[in-house]
Design a protein around this motif. Structure first.
Motif: not given
Lengths: 306, 242
Positions: B168-190
């Motif tokens: 689940l974290p991998m799917a979310m942090l990997g931007g599969l549920w929402m584009p990575v662009d709308i995640l906070p910056g550090f998450m986007a680099s993660l």
């Protein structure tokens, strides 16, 4: 030729040791089994039978010692399709049918017998299409037998093969085994049913605390224990005096009931009657394999080697 | 090995729950999510196409994480011990497990793409469809091994929760549920360290004409190799222990 000598034995175990934590499961065990022999491994629970079998199959690595099956390593022998086994710990997936299980096993070998043949020989045909999880204990055992048989192995290793079977299944099982061994195949099996060893094995290997305490034909093993038992009612006897009689291995006394395990029952009986002319209700019986088993595997050995 | 793969597929296909939940669920998820995010554009693609690829990637992951941990049940039953008595080599067993996961990944991916084509009316050329199917499928290889790793590493009871905790974290942090662009910056680099991000990203790049991202290939190869090494190590541990 060294190679020919090596391949002589079907199973060759040399100085095997295996310790689990503090427990010495197998302790300096050496055993050679010739091709075509049918050997029963007997012993009380925790005698080391299962560990020995798992080591000879290459499933457990010994702490020290050497194992060869037909002159090669256990893994090599398995890869060459020479070994079939029914294990206590080896299991099948409940969702597979008996037939699928045998099919999968067969597919791993270059020269397996036909799946339906193995199923028929093991008496599985009727429920081959049922899921393994729904089978009775005896049916599961037979499925495992079919799976062990399907590679047409030269060596069959069976750990308590008839454990969950009813009397009839057991008879059918051994009938199927007899068919199989007439072709000169080697079988090593562990069992708690001494009658099976008596009826089926050419050779009995009795284990206790990871060591072999007796090895030979059923008759030889029975003879290893003092040959006969004398029972009699003896007034005013003492265990010490009875033990001192010639030909007596061990004596037990409960009240006036004496039980003498004898290596030479004739000498013992003469001496007993000389010392106790009023001894009565005398019976002399031969040892059964079961008596020998109990005598040889008791925790405090009834008879020590002299 | 073929018979073993075939039998495992047969056994799994008898489980309706497995088929519906694991294989069809990503498609359902896609149809819902694409309604939610319908009008956005992201990464040079319309949102429908973008989500379709994300959900196909998610589906590929789901299957891998559903299939792999089942090996725990086999270890418990003693099936792998039984197989070790046969000529099947250790690598063969591992290869069978990975192959089964990969084969089952394909229908999950195809269902998502098919619903994109038929329900959402997403129009791509045949070559593009083929490219995204292949990219998505091949890139799911690290997940097939990761799923297997979970099944090898822990007891069957723990495999499911551990699987969820990874996936689940991998799917979310990997931007599969929402584009990575709308995640906070550090998450986007993660995200760029995760195979899930690259699984979708490299597949989307097949449509936008971006060259194969070597960083992405490297990250996925690293996950694959590390997981495979651990799987082999654990297999050996199993073989040596009992």
């Amino acid at each position: 030729m060294a190679d020919a000598e090596k391949t002589d034995a079907a199973v060759s175990l040399k100085g095997l040791r295996k310790t689990f934590g503090e427990v010495r499961a197998v302790d300096d065990l050496t055993l050679n089994i010739a091709p075509g022999e049918v050997v029963a491994l007997l012993g009380p629970n925790a005698a080391g039978k299962t560990t020995t079998m798992e080591m000879l199959l290459g499933l457990t690595t010994p702490d020290s010692g050497e194992i060869e099956l037909f002159g090669r390593s256990p893994r090599r022998a398995a890869a060459d399709g020479l070994v079939g086994a029914m294990l206590q710990s080896g299991g099948f997936l409940g969702e597979m049918t008996s037939r699928e299980i045998v099919q999968v096993m067969a597919a791993q070998y270059p020269k397996a017998m036909k799946v339906d043949d193995a199923i028929a020989r093991a008496g599985v045909t009727k429920y081959a299409k049922l899921k393994y999880s729904g089978l009775s204990g005896g049916q599961k055992q037979r499925t495992r037998f079919a799976a062990a048989l399907v590679c047409d192995p030269d060596l069959l290793v069976l750990d308590e093969p008839t454990v969950a079977m009813d009397v009839q299944s057991r008879q059918e099982f051994w009938a199927a085994m007899r068919d199989y061994t007439t072709a000169g195949r080697t079988v090593v099996f562990a069992t708690h049913y001494l009658a099976e060893a008596q009826d089926f094995a050419d050779r009995v290997v009795l284990m206790r605390h990871g060591k072999i305490v007796a090895d030979g034909s059923v008759d030889a093993v029975v003879a290893k224990v003092d040959g006969r038992t004398i029972r009699a009612t003896v007034e005013g006897a003492s265990v010490e005096l009875l033990n001192a009689l010639p030909g007596v291995g061990t004596a037990q006394l409960r009240g006036e009931q004496a039980e003498l395990h004898c290596s030479d029952s004739d000498a013992a009986l003469r001496a007993l009657l000389a010392d106790h002319p009023r001894a009565r209700d005398i019976s002399v019986t031969a040892m059964s394999l079961e008596d020998a088993f109990v005598a040889l595997t008791a925790d405090e050995p009834v008879m020590e080697e002299v | 090995m073929g018979t073993l793969i075939w039998t495992e597929l047969k056994v799994l296909s008898r489980s309706v729950e497995f088929l519906v939940v694991t294989i069809a669920f990503p498609m359902v998820f896609f149809l819902v999510m694409s309604e939610v995010f319908g009008s956005y554009r992201a990464g040079g693609l319309d949102m429908g196409t973008y989500m379709m690829i994300s959900m196909a990637a998610f589906g590929a992951m789901s299957v891998a994480f559903a299939v792999g941990p089942r090996v725990g049940l086999e270890r418990q039953a003693g099936w792998n011990r039984q197989l070790r008595l046969t000529p099947l080599p250790g690598w063969g067993y591992v290869a069978v497990k990975i192959a089964v996961a990969m084969i089952l990944t394909l229908p999950a991916v195809l269902l998502v793409f098919l619903s994109g084509l038929l329900v959402k009316g997403i129009e791509l050329t045949a070559g593009q469809w083929l490219a995204i199917v292949l990219s998505c499928w091949i890139s799911s290889l690290p997940f097939a091994v990761l799923g297997l790793l979970i099944g090898m590493a822990v007891k069957p009871e723990s495999a499911q929760p551990l699987g969820l905790a990874v996936y689940l974290p991998m799917a979310m942090l990997g931007g599969l549920w929402m584009p990575v662009d709308i995640l906070p910056g550090f998450m986007a680099s993660l995200a760029k360290a995760l195979p899930s991000y690259w699984l979708a990203e490299i597949t989307r790049d097949r449509l936008t004409g971006v060259a194969l991202d070597l960083l992405g290939v490297g990250v996925m190869a690293a996950w694959f190799l590390v997981a495979l090494t651990l799987v082999i190590g654990l297999y050996r541990r199993d073989a040596a222990r009992v």
